[in-house]
Design a protein around this motif. Structure first.
Motif, PDB file in Angstrom:
ATOM      1  N   ARG A  70       0.953  -1.224   0.090  1.00 23.86           N
ATOM      2  CA  ARG A  70       0.018  -0.297  -0.165  1.00 23.86           C
ATOM      3  C   ARG A  70       0.939   1.296   0.165  1.00 23.86           C
ATOM      4  O   ARG A  70       1.942   1.215   0.792  1.00 23.86           O
ATOM      5  N   ALA A  71       0.565   2.132  -0.858  1.00 21.15           N
ATOM      6  CA  ALA A  71       1.352   3.237  -0.914  1.00 21.15           C
ATOM      7  C   ALA A  71       0.598   4.666  -0.917  1.00 21.15           C
ATOM      8  O   ALA A  71      -0.793   4.791  -1.538  1.00 21.15           O
ATOM      9  N   SER A  72       0.963   5.561  -0.089  1.00 23.94           N
ATOM     10  CA  SER A  72       0.337   6.909  -0.150  1.00 23.94           C
ATOM     11  C   SER A  72       0.910   8.042  -0.644  1.00 23.94           C
ATOM     12  O   SER A  72       2.338   8.164  -0.485  1.00 23.94           O
ATOM     13  N   VAL A  73       0.615   8.838  -1.558  1.00 22.91           N
ATOM     14  CA  VAL A  73       0.813  10.024  -2.105  1.00 22.91           C
ATOM     15  C   VAL A  73       0.581  11.238  -1.258  1.00 22.91           C
ATOM     16  O   VAL A  73      -0.581  11.419  -1.138  1.00 22.91           O
ATOM     17  N   ILE A  74       1.446  11.902  -0.795  1.00 22.14           N
ATOM     18  CA  ILE A  74       0.902  13.352   0.181  1.00 22.14           C
ATOM     19  C   ILE A  74       0.854  14.429  -0.764  1.00 22.14           C
ATOM     20  O   ILE A  74       1.915  14.647  -1.462  1.00 22.14           O
ATOM     21  N   GLN A  75      -0.203  15.191  -0.606  1.00 21.62           N
ATOM     22  CA  GLN A  75      -0.223  16.325  -1.153  1.00 21.62           C
ATOM     23  C   GLN A  75       0.097  17.716  -0.648  1.00 21.62           C
ATOM     24  O   GLN A  75      -0.848  17.595   0.708  1.00 21.62           O
ATOM     25  N   ARG A 128       2.706  16.016  10.128  1.00 21.86           N
ATOM     26  CA  ARG A 128       1.246  15.679  10.354  1.00 21.86           C
ATOM     27  C   ARG A 128       0.589  15.121   9.192  1.00 21.86           C
ATOM     28  O   ARG A 128      -0.350  14.147   9.372  1.00 21.86           O
ATOM     29  N   LEU A 129       0.907  15.431   7.906  1.00 26.21           N
ATOM     30  CA  LEU A 129       0.091  14.574   6.832  1.00 26.21           C
ATOM     31  C   LEU A 129       0.726  12.991   6.719  1.00 26.21           C
ATOM     32  O   LEU A 129      -0.210  12.227   6.538  1.00 26.21           O
ATOM     33  N   ILE A 130       1.883  12.865   6.935  1.00 25.84           N
ATOM     34  CA  ILE A 130       2.455  11.610   6.901  1.00 25.84           C
ATOM     35  C   ILE A 130       1.847  10.613   8.147  1.00 25.84           C
ATOM     36  O   ILE A 130       1.259   9.426   7.916  1.00 25.84           O
ATOM     37  N   GLU A 131       1.753  11.280   9.178  1.00 27.35           N
ATOM     38  CA  GLU A 131       1.363  10.556  10.497  1.00 27.35           C
ATOM     39  C   GLU A 131      -0.265  10.437  10.317  1.00 27.35           C
ATOM     40  O   GLU A 131      -0.710   9.303  10.835  1.00 27.35           O
ATOM     41  N   SER A 132      -0.912  11.475   9.704  1.00 29.53           N
ATOM     42  CA  SER A 132      -2.496  11.124   9.393  1.00 29.53           C
ATOM     43  C   SER A 132      -2.748   9.955   8.373  1.00 29.53           C
ATOM     44  O   SER A 132      -3.479   9.124   8.713  1.00 29.53           O
ATOM     45  N   ALA A 133      -1.976   9.781   7.291  1.00 28.61           N
ATOM     46  CA  ALA A 133      -2.116   8.829   6.252  1.00 28.61           C
ATOM     47  C   ALA A 133      -1.561   7.536   6.954  1.00 28.61           C
ATOM     48  O   ALA A 133      -2.221   6.543   6.769  1.00 28.61           O
ATOM     49  N   VAL A 134      -0.777   7.553   7.719  1.00 26.50           N
ATOM     50  CA  VAL A 134      -0.271   6.144   8.425  1.00 26.50           C
ATOM     51  C   VAL A 134      -1.306   5.632   9.151  1.00 26.50           C
ATOM     52  O   VAL A 134      -1.825   4.612   9.269  1.00 26.50           O
ATOM     53  N   ALA A 135      -2.095   6.438  10.101  1.00 21.87           N
ATOM     54  CA  ALA A 135      -3.120   6.233  10.810  1.00 21.87           C
ATOM     55  C   ALA A 135      -4.165   5.873  10.291  1.00 21.87           C
ATOM     56  O   ALA A 135      -4.924   5.022  10.833  1.00 21.87           O
ATOM     57  N   ALA A 136      -4.627   6.389   9.112  1.00 21.98           N
ATOM     58  CA  ALA A 136      -5.829   6.306   8.397  1.00 21.98           C
ATOM     59  C   ALA A 136      -5.887   4.959   7.514  1.00 21.98           C
ATOM     60  O   ALA A 136      -6.723   4.201   7.654  1.00 21.98           O
ATOM     61  N   ASP A 137      -4.524   4.820   6.661  1.00 25.77           N
ATOM     62  CA  ASP A 137      -4.522   3.883   5.760  1.00 25.77           C
ATOM     63  C   ASP A 137      -3.398   2.890   5.927  1.00 25.77           C
ATOM     64  O   ASP A 137      -3.462   1.865   5.099  1.00 25.77           O
TER      65      ASP A 137
END
Length: 284
Positions: free
Chosen positions: A2-7, A23-32
């Motif tokens: 699974r990969a998340s692209v951060i904007q 904050r964005l990385i930590e939110s993506a990690v927590a959610a997905d």
């Protein structure tokens, strides 16, 4: 995988940019719960002119050594969350010249890859605005790869996407996915962004992961805008995840079975070998 692209909507305040990225990385990690996260191009600085860029630049250490604030933040987030962090690109202090440089860290904080942007953005936009990246930055010359969950990923940055020969070489050397962190201008992005990303996915039969900057920033008294629309494209050219306007992220599953199926059904690499032989024969 699974990969998340951060904007992001970064500016010239480096400390604020680091905080936003964290904050964005930590939110993506927590959610997905991604295995890989990737940031946009020059996420530590956008705007403010030469002085701001030089102030944001970091000397990169030898692998394993202590780095600057962005370097250590990326390494720390990788280690803390047990993920691979592809740091989009930061501004590297190369002495006389700066470099637009990707850093990648594995789940244990080990540096896995460095890549310096090869193709520099020296263009004039349709509205007459000039961009001369080579006035401040040097160009890289080496390819870079890393692996996540057995998937081989190749590195590029933004303007590189307009040079399919580079992407073909990454594919030839085993890439199954290619990262394209970007700061696409609004004018070029609205017409070319998705078309280029889909084209590179189709002609390499690779996944394309493109984290992008979004919104407006100040540059020498003028307001400039970047397009955003961070996305993931599969090897058939389908956009399988995309960010809305604003800051955030999009997550997709990178499935090697899809890659294998696309490549088996349309064996482009075999056909390219025939095309190369024809070209070589025609040249003699």
């Amino acid at each position: 995988m699974r990969a998340s692209v951060i904007q992001m909507n970064q500016g010239s305040d480096k400390a604020a940019n680091l905080d936003q990225a964290r904050r964005l990385i930590e939110s993506a990690v927590a959610a997905d719960r991604p295995d890989l996260v990737t940031l946009p191009e020059t996420w530590t600085n956008l705007g403010g002119g030469r002085d701001a860029r030089r102030a944001a630049a970091e000397l990169l250490p030898e692998p394993g050594g202590a780095g600057g604030p962005a370097y250590e933040m990326l390494r720390g987030l990788a280690r803390a969350h047990g993920i691979t962090v592809h740091g989009g690109s930061i501004i590297e202090d190369g002495g006389e010249k700066l470099f637009n440089t990707t850093l990648v860290f594995g789940p244990d904080g080990t540096e896995l890859a460095r890549y310096r942007k090869i193709h520099l953005f020296d263009i004039t936009a349709p509205d007459g605005t000039g961009y001369r990246e080579s006035a401040l930055y040097g160009a890289g010359s080496d390819l870079a790869f890393f692996e996540v969950a057995g998937i081989r990923l190749g590195c590029t940055i933004c303007y590189d996407v307009r040079f399919p020969e580079l992407f073909q070489e990454l594919r030839r050397r085993g890439a199954e996915a290619i990262l394209v962190p970007s700061n696409f201008t609004l004018q070029t992005g609205k017409d070319h962004w998705e078309a280029l990303m889909r084209a590179r996915a189709i002609d390499t039969q690779c996944w394309i992961l493109a984290a992008a900057s979004y919104g407006s920033y100040e540059e020498r008294g003028a307001t400039r805008s970047v397009y955003g629309h961070s996305l993931v494209v599969d090897p058939w050219g389908h956009v399988v995840a995309k960010c809305s306007d604003g800051t955030g992220w999009a997550t997709a599953r990178i499935d090697p079975a899809v890659t294998a199926r696309v490549r088996a059904g349309m064996p482009l690499d075999q056909h390219r070998d025939s095309a190369r032989a024809w070209v070589a024969k025609a040249a003699t």
